[in-house]
Scaffold this active site. Sequence first.
Site, PDB file in Angstrom:
ATOM      1  N   LYS A  59       0.931  -1.270   0.105  1.00  0.00           N
ATOM      2  CA  LYS A  59      -0.103  -0.066   0.014  1.00  0.00           C
ATOM      3  C   LYS A  59       1.072   1.162  -0.151  1.00  0.00           C
ATOM      4  O   LYS A  59       0.643   2.375  -0.447  1.00  0.00           O
ATOM      5  CB  LYS A  59      -0.994  -0.039   1.068  1.00  0.00           C
ATOM      6  CG  LYS A  59      -1.857   1.344   1.196  1.00  0.00           C
ATOM      7  CD  LYS A  59      -3.309   0.784   0.899  1.00  0.00           C
ATOM      8  CE  LYS A  59      -4.253   1.993   0.652  1.00  0.00           C
ATOM      9  NZ  LYS A  59      -4.720   2.649   1.604  1.00  0.00           N
ATOM     10  N   GLY A  72       9.942 -23.813  13.932  1.00  0.00           N
ATOM     11  CA  GLY A  72       9.242 -25.064  14.717  1.00  0.00           C
ATOM     12  C   GLY A  72       8.831 -26.042  13.976  1.00  0.00           C
ATOM     13  O   GLY A  72       8.424 -26.161  12.823  1.00  0.00           O
ATOM     14  N   GLY A  77       1.218 -17.632  -7.660  1.00  0.00           N
ATOM     15  CA  GLY A  77       0.489 -18.451  -6.362  1.00  0.00           C
ATOM     16  C   GLY A  77       1.270 -18.445  -5.153  1.00  0.00           C
ATOM     17  O   GLY A  77       2.692 -18.327  -5.281  1.00  0.00           O
ATOM     18  N   ASP A  92      -3.706 -17.675   6.552  1.00  0.00           N
ATOM     19  CA  ASP A  92      -3.398 -18.272   5.264  1.00  0.00           C
ATOM     20  C   ASP A  92      -3.151 -19.683   5.128  1.00  0.00           C
ATOM     21  O   ASP A  92      -3.057 -20.373   3.916  1.00  0.00           O
ATOM     22  CB  ASP A  92      -2.143 -17.365   4.334  1.00  0.00           C
ATOM     23  CG  ASP A  92      -2.392 -16.252   4.104  1.00  0.00           C
ATOM     24  OD1 ASP A  92      -1.630 -15.317   3.658  1.00  0.00           O
ATOM     25  OD2 ASP A  92      -3.603 -15.592   4.443  1.00  0.00           O
ATOM     26  N   HIS A 131     -22.211  14.709  -0.236  1.00  0.00           N
ATOM     27  CA  HIS A 131     -21.907  15.400  -1.416  1.00  0.00           C
ATOM     28  C   HIS A 131     -20.856  16.307  -1.270  1.00  0.00           C
ATOM     29  O   HIS A 131     -20.837  17.261  -0.430  1.00  0.00           O
ATOM     30  CB  HIS A 131     -23.351  16.318  -1.967  1.00  0.00           C
ATOM     31  CG  HIS A 131     -23.144  16.720  -3.347  1.00  0.00           C
ATOM     32  ND1 HIS A 131     -23.004  15.871  -4.570  1.00  0.00           N
ATOM     33  CD2 HIS A 131     -23.309  17.976  -3.816  1.00  0.00           C
ATOM     34  CE1 HIS A 131     -22.939  16.668  -5.438  1.00  0.00           C
ATOM     35  NE2 HIS A 131     -23.136  17.959  -5.049  1.00  0.00           N
TER      36      HIS A 131
END
Lengths: 450, 506
Positions: free
Chosen positions: B60, B124, B301, B343, B481
């Site tokens: 970002k 680990g 990927g 993930d 607006h």
Amino acid sequence: QEAAKYEKKVMVLDFVTPTPLGNSWGLGGTCVNVGCIPKKLMHQAALLGQALQDSRKFGWQFTEEVEHNWMTMTESVQNYIGSLNWGYRVALREKKVTYENAYGEFVGPHTVKATNKRGVEKLYTAERFLIATGERPRYLGIPGDKEYCISSDDLFSLPYCPGKTLVVGASYVALECAGFLAGLGLDVTIMVRSILLRGFDQDIANKIGEYMEEHGINFIREFVPIKVEQIEEGTPGRLKVIAKSTKGNQIIEGEYNTVLLAIGRDACTRKIGLDKVGVKINEKTGKIPVNDEEQTNVPYIYAVGDILQDKLELTPVAIQAGRLLVQRLYAGATSKCDYVNVPTTVFTPLEYGACGYSEEAAVEKFGEENIEVYHSNFWPLEWTVPSRDNNKCYAKIICNIQDNERVIGFHVLGPNAGEVTQGFAAAIKCGMTKEQLDSTIGIHPVCAEV
Amino acid sequence: GKNEYDLLVIGGGSGGLACAKEAAQFGRQVAVLDYVEPSPQGTKWGLGGTCVNVGCIPKKLMHQAALLGSALKDAQHYGWNIAQPVHHTWSVMAQAVQNYVKSLNWGHRVQLQDKKVKYFNMKGSFSDPHTVRGLTKGGKETIVTAENIVIATGGRPKYPMHIAGALEYGITSDDLFWLKESPGKTLLVYYPFILHLYEIIVYISLTDASPDVSLECAGFLTGIGLDTTVMMRSIPLRGFDQQMASLVTEHMESYGTKFLKRCFPTKVEKLESNRLQVTWKNTDLGTEETDSFDTVMWAVGRAPDTETLNLETVGVKTNSETGKIIVDASEATSVPHIYAVGDITEGRPELTPTAIAAGKLLAQRLFGQSSELMDYDNVPTTVFTPLEYGCVGLSEEAAVQCYGSDNIEVYHAYYKPLEFTVAERDATQCYVKMVCLRERAQRILGLHFIGPNAGEVIQGFALGIKCGATYPQLMKTVGIHPTCAEEITKLHITKRSGLDATVTGC
């Protein structure tokens, strides 16, 4: 435009009485010509100035101090507004709405007199009338105000850079204008009689003021101007402002190139012949009371927009009210304009988006023990690299404990506050609770996830 | 004997740290193991996981650098006297970004310390269901035992091993953000979800898809002035609404990113000049083509980081195709007391906020009195391409598949952000669409927005959708607006009507 859809014969009278300094504009009203649109564009110009500073830290290279050219900006803005004026005229023509650039006033039941720029008068009759004349900036009523001061009606088309500016007022118009003028590099002072942003959450109003002060805008608090004199003519000239304290007898003087008055707006209802048809107005404010179907006390006369009593002075509200009114009149609809939980945004240098109750209003309505306020400071990711303020952005929600912790107030102070607030306003309309808010996943990394 | 810790978290990323810190709040003994295996190019980083080090955060920030480049061009129209063109220096940006990331690494370590969470910079692997062997870089071993173990090791970018030279000469997103020198003329090779053994493209029909860092990288590289090419074998942003995906790439094309469509590389060689020569097949023309680049980045990927965990020893089941750990709705694996978040888990969106939320809720269930499960429905996301795309809920295709095209209504509009007018910017791809059920209540199934600040726009609406928002409710919401977000409250043209969806005037 909505009425024309239902094959009604529609006429629009629009006329702009020139400002004391002679300024006028085309079709479209305040928002398009001297309100939201030019304001946001100039605010954007100021934000871009800040972006220029940030960009160096992100690797962009330019050595010189960058200067701003007022005329380039104003010309671009005015060209865009001109295209909107044109667009409206075309749209009215396409929808077969008759448009006259003439000043309208009632002369008798169902009859209006329209006077154009050249003084030519015509009479028109109609089954129904809609008053949507809006407002114009108020003047102080002190020596030199109309001769030497400008208002927002003049600022956005000013044919010269305003220079060192004194902004009188503490409304959002005052703060937004002062904000972008300072952002463009000008020396700006704001003279405030008492509090900032009356009617808005005061905790946030003060944070906005603090931020502006820290970023170079001078505040003179608890003073009002009593006289404006011209020292030297010019574009801009030099003006002397004499002001008196609201708390005692202290008098101060200051010299400025421009004095911008932003102390409020008055409804354009006093000179349109309302007495001739019996439409009642609030004598003090000039505003027109209507029922929840936008109808005045005279059954065939309606009103929408800034001139309504006890309603919000916002473009989207006016648009929605106008559309729904026509749908009720000609399409058998029953929906009324929903004035509750209308979101707004103040486009000050640090933007402020809000929907629902301010903290004070919530405490007053529900009692302090019955509300819970959740709040947090945050540091937009984009501000980290250029080392911008790390604890100025702020968000708070106010929940009604007795109603399942329903969110009744939403406030966010930070970049793109308008974009952030819009969706939350929709969620508040769906009756969102704190629990639902907590269980909604944040988009990362954006400010809105806070 | 008694276990040393109440909770051991393997993996110090978004999910892992959130879980650990939350558990510590309940006064539990918590330990975190975090270790970064260097990338093939040798890049490594500190505590915080993918998001902080090689994902969302640096992405970002670099996207912001590119946006500022556009702002510099706009600024001239708004009256700022700045000489064009302005040049960008990669090293200034990279250093600033890397410094910020390092401050976050530091911040995480301080937080763990403050919350009395024990931190081990070790890799680990399981010895038994309650015992993990930690290994430092230097080979020193520590045994840690815990009552509960959470696996949150995330994933790493894959390499297309069947392409000669891929490993030696190519980089991935793991390396891009840490480059000290500009990547120069870059080729990004983009195959979402390809199995590296076979050239079969696995179609993953998720209702929530995870954004592709690759397109975002191509976007900001173009934005800072680099010659950037994206090579794609098939479609971009698989899993996302395809109409929106093509608007995003269309914009990138007009923005200056080059696309080599329906092409796939066959080999990468190093030239004498140190540049890389890439050879590829163009499936449309049936020809073979070559060109040289300074950098080749693989975006083919991500693979779950489970290889060295020794999962087979303890019997934690993984999905045979993806390699990800199978969990139930409470984040439990096939082995009692062993959980997984982030993930690494099968069937979940690869997003930081979902990992954080899942990690926190898990800790609350284990140690607090909570029974609240993670809700993965209607998770909003944003793709931070040069023209951003934010969405929540179903894509149009998914809605049609689920309900049938007769039962859904799609409202849409092409709009122009006010700020683009004076700047004379092209708003052709600025577009918003809302997919609703057609029956009376018209519940909103999906919302899609392309334009500036898409993330800011979508967030609040995601909340509304979670509250079951309907089209009529949205229409009753007054717009702010002037903003882009207000266009959503003004949607009224349906696709079914065939009318022109361009917004005109106020």
